[in-house]
Write a protein that holds these residues in place. Sequence first.
Motif, PDB file in Angstrom:
ATOM      1  N   VAL A   5      18.327  58.061  34.454  1.00 49.96           N
ATOM      2  CA  VAL A   5      17.588  57.225  35.395  1.00 49.96           C
ATOM      3  C   VAL A   5      18.530  56.327  36.186  1.00 49.96           C
ATOM      4  O   VAL A   5      18.445  56.221  37.404  1.00 49.96           O
ATOM      5  N   SER A   6      19.476  55.658  35.510  1.00 54.42           N
ATOM      6  CA  SER A   6      20.381  54.726  36.162  1.00 54.42           C
ATOM      7  C   SER A   6      21.275  55.449  37.158  1.00 54.42           C
ATOM      8  O   SER A   6      21.744  56.557  36.908  1.00 54.42           O
ATOM      9  N   SER A   7      21.539  54.792  38.293  1.00 55.07           N
ATOM     10  CA  SER A   7      22.458  55.367  39.267  1.00 55.07           C
ATOM     11  C   SER A   7      23.888  55.263  38.754  1.00 55.07           C
ATOM     12  O   SER A   7      24.290  54.227  38.225  1.00 55.07           O
ATOM     13  N   PRO A   8      24.680  56.320  38.903  1.00 56.66           N
ATOM     14  CA  PRO A   8      26.082  56.243  38.469  1.00 56.66           C
ATOM     15  C   PRO A   8      26.964  55.478  39.457  1.00 56.66           C
ATOM     16  O   PRO A   8      28.104  55.146  39.132  1.00 56.66           O
ATOM     17  N   LEU A   9      26.465  55.212  40.661  1.00 61.83           N
ATOM     18  CA  LEU A   9      27.293  54.594  41.691  1.00 61.83           C
ATOM     19  C   LEU A   9      27.596  53.136  41.367  1.00 61.83           C
ATOM     20  O   LEU A   9      26.708  52.371  40.983  1.00 61.83           O
ATOM     21  N   TYR A 198      28.064  60.521  41.686  1.00 58.65           N
ATOM     22  CA  TYR A 198      27.303  61.285  42.676  1.00 58.65           C
ATOM     23  C   TYR A 198      25.875  60.779  42.812  1.00 58.65           C
ATOM     24  O   TYR A 198      25.179  60.590  41.810  1.00 58.65           O
ATOM     25  N   GLY A 199      25.488  60.571  44.081  1.00 57.85           N
ATOM     26  CA  GLY A 199      24.106  60.262  44.404  1.00 57.85           C
ATOM     27  C   GLY A 199      23.399  61.529  44.851  1.00 57.85           C
ATOM     28  O   GLY A 199      23.528  62.580  44.235  1.00 57.85           O
ATOM     29  N   ASN A 200      22.699  61.452  45.970  1.00 53.54           N
ATOM     30  CA  ASN A 200      21.930  62.601  46.440  1.00 53.54           C
ATOM     31  C   ASN A 200      22.840  63.699  46.986  1.00 53.54           C
ATOM     32  O   ASN A 200      23.950  63.448  47.453  1.00 53.54           O
ATOM     33  N   TYR A 201      22.365  64.948  46.898  1.00 57.70           N
ATOM     34  CA  TYR A 201      23.050  66.085  47.513  1.00 57.70           C
ATOM     35  C   TYR A 201      21.994  66.887  48.244  1.00 57.70           C
ATOM     36  O   TYR A 201      21.282  67.688  47.643  1.00 57.70           O
ATOM     37  N   ASN A 202      21.912  66.691  49.561  1.00 57.20           N
ATOM     38  CA  ASN A 202      20.907  67.390  50.367  1.00 57.20           C
ATOM     39  C   ASN A 202      21.536  68.170  51.508  1.00 57.20           C
ATOM     40  O   ASN A 202      20.872  68.466  52.509  1.00 57.20           O
ATOM     41  N   ILE A 203      22.818  68.497  51.376  1.00 56.79           N
ATOM     42  CA  ILE A 203      23.480  69.311  52.381  1.00 56.79           C
ATOM     43  C   ILE A 203      23.556  70.752  51.879  1.00 56.79           C
ATOM     44  O   ILE A 203      23.056  71.074  50.809  1.00 56.79           O
ATOM     45  N   SER A 204      24.179  71.619  52.663  1.00 55.98           N
ATOM     46  CA  SER A 204      24.229  73.026  52.281  1.00 55.98           C
ATOM     47  C   SER A 204      25.237  73.250  51.151  1.00 55.98           C
ATOM     48  O   SER A 204      26.018  72.360  50.805  1.00 55.98           O
ATOM     49  N   VAL A 205      25.197  74.430  50.579  1.00 60.26           N
ATOM     50  CA  VAL A 205      26.143  74.827  49.537  1.00 60.26           C
ATOM     51  C   VAL A 205      26.952  75.996  50.077  1.00 60.26           C
ATOM     52  O   VAL A 205      26.406  77.049  50.367  1.00 60.26           O
ATOM     53  N   LEU A 245      25.821  68.372  41.095  1.00 65.34           N
ATOM     54  CA  LEU A 245      26.736  67.324  40.645  1.00 65.34           C
ATOM     55  C   LEU A 245      26.014  66.059  40.198  1.00 65.34           C
ATOM     56  O   LEU A 245      26.425  65.400  39.246  1.00 65.34           O
ATOM     57  N   SER A 246      24.931  65.715  40.872  1.00 69.90           N
ATOM     58  CA  SER A 246      24.220  64.473  40.534  1.00 69.90           C
ATOM     59  C   SER A 246      23.144  64.683  39.477  1.00 69.90           C
ATOM     60  O   SER A 246      22.580  63.701  38.989  1.00 69.90           O
ATOM     61  N   ASN A 247      22.880  65.931  39.117  1.00 70.68           N
ATOM     62  CA  ASN A 247      21.716  66.218  38.270  1.00 70.68           C
ATOM     63  C   ASN A 247      22.047  66.538  36.823  1.00 70.68           C
ATOM     64  O   ASN A 247      21.142  66.735  36.015  1.00 70.68           O
ATOM     65  N   ILE A 248      23.327  66.627  36.504  1.00 70.85           N
ATOM     66  CA  ILE A 248      23.696  67.017  35.148  1.00 70.85           C
ATOM     67  C   ILE A 248      24.569  65.943  34.515  1.00 70.85           C
ATOM     68  O   ILE A 248      25.117  65.070  35.191  1.00 70.85           O
ATOM     69  N   SER A 251      28.920  62.379  31.712  1.00 73.16           N
ATOM     70  CA  SER A 251      29.396  61.288  30.852  1.00 73.16           C
ATOM     71  C   SER A 251      28.165  60.655  30.222  1.00 73.16           C
ATOM     72  O   SER A 251      27.212  61.349  29.901  1.00 73.16           O
ATOM     73  N   ASP A 252      28.182  59.327  30.082  1.00 66.40           N
ATOM     74  CA  ASP A 252      26.996  58.655  29.571  1.00 66.40           C
ATOM     75  C   ASP A 252      25.886  58.618  30.605  1.00 66.40           C
ATOM     76  O   ASP A 252      24.722  58.415  30.272  1.00 66.40           O
ATOM     77  N   LEU A 253      26.240  58.807  31.877  1.00 67.95           N
ATOM     78  CA  LEU A 253      25.262  58.834  32.957  1.00 67.95           C
ATOM     79  C   LEU A 253      25.235  60.205  33.609  1.00 67.95           C
ATOM     80  O   LEU A 253      26.273  60.848  33.767  1.00 67.95           O
ATOM     81  N   PHE A 254      24.064  60.636  34.019  1.00 70.79           N
ATOM     82  CA  PHE A 254      23.981  61.835  34.834  1.00 70.79           C
ATOM     83  C   PHE A 254      24.658  61.540  36.176  1.00 70.79           C
ATOM     84  O   PHE A 254      24.473  60.474  36.760  1.00 70.79           O
TER      85      PHE A 254
END
Length: 278
Positions: A5-9, A198-205, A245-248, A251-254
């Motif tokens: 839940v917590s943001s890693p940033l 990592y926060g959001n990832y909404n660009i292409s792959v 990257l932001s969803n898995i 470390s202690d934070l996703f």
Amino acid sequence: KADSVSSPLFPHGAPHGDEIFDISIPAQINLQFNISFLDHRYSTLIVSPDGTVAFENNKEVAYDESKKYFGGVRIPSSDVPFIAPLLYKGYRPQNIAPSDYQGTISYRVVDTRGSASPASQEDLQLIQDLNLYLPTTVVNAPENFDLKFLIVITWENVAEGPEIFGQKECRKTQPCNSTTFQLALAGNDSYTFAIFNYGNYNISVKPNYEAGINAGKGRGWYNVLPCHGSEGCTAINPAADISNLSNIQGSDLFGRYIFSVGQEAVIRGGCLSKELVQ
């Protein structure tokens, strides 16, 4: 236990004392101290709109669709030391003022050894927390670890190059799909930790979008996501897709991944989710 839940940033942006780059060009950070990176010392960082931080003066590492660093770099002039929280085709405003662009690249440097700019209470608390936290994340941790510097570089709501959007300009008033990510370098004279957030990832792959550490000088590449770029990797481990990257759990934070990068070898810290180690 990982926190999904917590943001890693880490705190970032102008309200937290960051300097804002001109996002259309690479920026150089001249440090008043040396950073230890794979047993070499550097005092310059080159920050690229394409999501990289290089260590050698005037050598930006920009996106090149013909290169895949995770496949091995065979041209010595290209094999420079750098860290890529996300090497991708970054947007560089051409026909609009940088201030009208939807995203920002910002940084701040905290030096506890008597910098001309005193650290804020927020940053002093962050350093205190990292002093306790970072040695617990890696094997053979340094004894009596004492942070002397913290550098936080953030790409926030940045987009891909305009050709992705049919030459659309990605304005604050008409934003494009974006991503947010951050690299923090924390250490002292001998040890350096690289923290990927990592926060959001909404660009292409794309096949040659990558996240990792290039040791340079023939010493190899280290993926943030294990086996990313290997043939069949994402078929076996879907989590190795760079868009995750932001969803898995890294470390202690996703969305957070930690590496010790100051000594001769890169050492992965934190813990990995089961999807990445199967």
